[in-house]
Scaffold this active site. Structure first.
Site, PDB file in Angstrom:
ATOM      1  N   GLY A   1      92.883  36.784   0.825  1.00 29.36           N
ATOM      2  CA  GLY A   1      91.435  36.765   0.596  1.00 29.36           C
ATOM      3  C   GLY A   1      90.871  38.137   0.299  1.00 29.36           C
ATOM      4  O   GLY A   1      90.582  38.910   1.215  1.00 29.36           O
TER       5      GLY A   1
ATOM      6  N   THR B   1      88.858  38.737  -3.207  1.00 27.94           N
ATOM      7  CA  THR B   1      87.723  38.670  -4.132  1.00 27.94           C
ATOM      8  C   THR B   1      86.471  38.084  -3.476  1.00 27.94           C
ATOM      9  O   THR B   1      86.547  37.132  -2.704  1.00 27.94           O
ATOM     10  CB  THR B   1      88.115  37.824  -5.375  1.00 27.94           C
ATOM     11  OG1 THR B   1      89.361  38.310  -5.865  1.00 27.94           O
ATOM     12  CG2 THR B   1      87.074  37.927  -6.469  1.00 27.94           C
TER      13      THR B   1
ATOM     14  N   THR C   1      85.709  42.636  -9.498  1.00 24.59           N
ATOM     15  CA  THR C   1      86.893  43.503  -9.508  1.00 24.59           C
ATOM     16  C   THR C   1      86.681  44.778  -8.694  1.00 24.59           C
ATOM     17  O   THR C   1      87.647  45.438  -8.324  1.00 24.59           O
ATOM     18  CB  THR C   1      87.237  43.880 -10.967  1.00 24.59           C
ATOM     19  OG1 THR C   1      87.194  42.700 -11.769  1.00 24.59           O
ATOM     20  CG2 THR C   1      88.591  44.500 -11.088  1.00 24.59           C
TER      21      THR C   1
ATOM     22  N   GLU D   1     102.566  41.578  -6.669  1.00 23.99           N
ATOM     23  CA  GLU D   1     101.918  40.403  -7.248  1.00 23.99           C
ATOM     24  C   GLU D   1     101.873  40.498  -8.781  1.00 23.99           C
ATOM     25  O   GLU D   1     102.199  39.543  -9.484  1.00 23.99           O
ATOM     26  CB  GLU D   1     100.500  40.294  -6.690  1.00 23.99           C
ATOM     27  CG  GLU D   1      99.716  39.118  -7.240  1.00 23.99           C
ATOM     28  CD  GLU D   1      98.316  39.007  -6.629  1.00 23.99           C
ATOM     29  OE1 GLU D   1      97.620  40.046  -6.538  1.00 23.99           O
ATOM     30  OE2 GLU D   1      97.922  37.893  -6.259  1.00 23.99           O
TER      31      GLU D   1
END
Ligand SMILES: Cc1cc2nc3c(=O)[nH]c(=O)nc-3n(C[C@H](O)[C@H](O)[C@H](O)COP(=O)(O)OP(=O)(O)OC[C@H]3O[C@@H](n4cnc5c(N)ncnc54)[C@H](O)[C@@H]3O)c2cc1C
Length: 379
Positions: free
Chosen positions: A115, A117, A123, A237
């Site tokens: 978690g 964003t 951004t 990621e």
């Protein structure tokens, strides 16, 4: 690696297009697929052997996700289970690692929600507002998150919060912390999860956090250093999502070239026309080039070297290669590209995501323009 590729292909053969089409129509979670991935040990490759994983590097994880996507499947339902635990592994306490990692490795616990964003920050992560206030042995958390994928299918979530206001810290990236939230306890006790319907089947959600109590023992590492902790996770990621894009691109090139060889119009295979053949050849070349950058970034990550720029470049090149290959593949199939049963339109929608998430193309260009090429920052 060839053995890993082979076994992933064998497993994916049990999950053909029909399986994914049905889920896509129903916007349902691929539980059987995720269970098969867990059973085969593919989701715990990055967990060290002492905690029950296979202790392989990011390159192995990258090959697994690439093959899943090349087979027409989708790893997004579970990919975070591979790398999210990296933050816990690298920065968690000995007690936290012993408590959680073996259960994550066995699949007994799912840690696949991350978690970060928020609706207002976008951004610009340093502007997150979700705040955790410490009261004795607990944190009281308030705030909101958006686009938090798989939260409904996860037992644990890594949550990035502010523990000091942005204005009270020397650097904007200071004062953030990472909490490990037990979703099984949190939902209904300060945490509400609301699914977001999207153009793809992605199990993404928004989170409303209202006086959620999280034990202080669930703080990962030191308070205030959370941004640094998630950054190396973000490199992993980006490299892994780039690998999914390479898999998608190969899926599209395979499908487009096969169709172009077989489909006859005007008395000859459409692939004999160079206007059909050349874009597919170009997609192949772009995919091979992007794949080299993914390998380079994964190699640096596995060697413990800085790899932020390479991870970003790999994600940009791979997501653009997959999107262009998707466009060519759809065009090559003519009207049939739009028919559900060919799986092209589904993969076309799915691969579009990766130019926006987990980081959008412009922000990668900005990173290269300012950090690598030292041009002035515009924001
Ligand atoms: C399906 C899906 C799943 C997701 N899963 C997760 C998840 O599990 N966990 C999580 O934390 N987040 C998740 N995200 C969020 C994702 O990381 C963000 O959507 C992404 O980082 C872009 O942020 P944003 O949507 O707020 O866009 P914004 O930051 O609002 O940007 C909008 C557009 O403006 C451009 N832009 C913004 N600033 C600049 C600038 N200075 N210069 C040039 N261009 C600029 C961006 O490139 C973008 O194209 C997910 C998103 C989606 C859609």
């Amino acid at each position: 690696m060839p053995e890993i590729r082979d076994s992933v292909r064998r497993m994916c053969a049990d999950f053909p297009g029909e399986y994914w089409r049905k889920l896509d129509r129903e916007r349902a979670y691929p539980t059987d697929f995720v269970q098969a991935l867990t059973r085969s040990g593919f989701l715990s490759v990055l967990i060290p052997e002492e905690y029950g994983g296979s202790g392989l590097g990011l390159r192995a994880a990258s090959v697994i996700l690439e093959e899943i996507h090349r087979a027409g499947c989708n790893g997004a339902a579970a990919h975070a289970q591979m790398y999210t635990m990296g933050t816990l592994l690298r920065h968690g306490s000995a007690e936290q690692k012993t408590k959680y990692l073996p259960a994550i490795a066995s699949g007994e616990l799912r840690l696949q929600a991350f978690g970060v964003t928020e609706p207002a920050s976008g951004t610009d992560t340093t502007r997150i507002r979700t705040f955790a206030r410490r009261e004795g042995e607990i944190y009281i958390v308030n705030g909101q998150k958006v686009w938090i994928s798989r939260a409904e299918h996860s037992d644990l979530m890594l949550l990035l919060v502010r523990t000091s206001a942005r204005d009270d810290t020397a650097k904007a990236s200071d004062g953030m912390s990472v909490l490990l939230v037990d979703l099984r306890e949190a939902v209904g006790h300060g945490l509400t999860i609301r699914p977001i319907q999207t153009m793809i089947n992605h199990a993404t959600t928004e989170l409303f956090i209202d006086n959620l109590k999280v034990p202080a023992a669930n703080l990962i590492g030191e308070e205030g250093r959370g941004f640094r902790y998630i950054l190396d996770g973000m490199n992993a990621e980006r490299i892994l999502i780039a690998s999914e894009c390479i898999g998608d691109a190969r899926f599209f090139v395979d499908r487009a070239s096969a169709y172009a060889r077989e489909r006859e119009v005007f008395g000859r295979p459409i692939g004999m026309n160079q206007a059909v053949q050349f874009p597919i050849a170009r997609n192949y070349i772009e995919t091979e080039a992007a794949s080299l950058m993914v390998e380079k970034a994964a190699g640096l990550f596995d060697a413990g070297e800085p790899c932020g720029t390479e991870a970003n470049m790999a994600k940009l090149l791979a997501s653009e290669a997959s999107w262009r290959a998707a466009d060519t593949c759809l065009q090559t199939h003519g009207g049939f590209g739009f028919a559900e049963e060919y799986d092209i339109e589904r993969k076309f929608r799915e691969t579009r995501l990766y130019q926006v998430a987990p980081i959008s193309t412009n922000l990668i260009l900005s990173h290269v323009g300012t950090h690598v090429l030292q041009m002035p920052k515009s924001f």
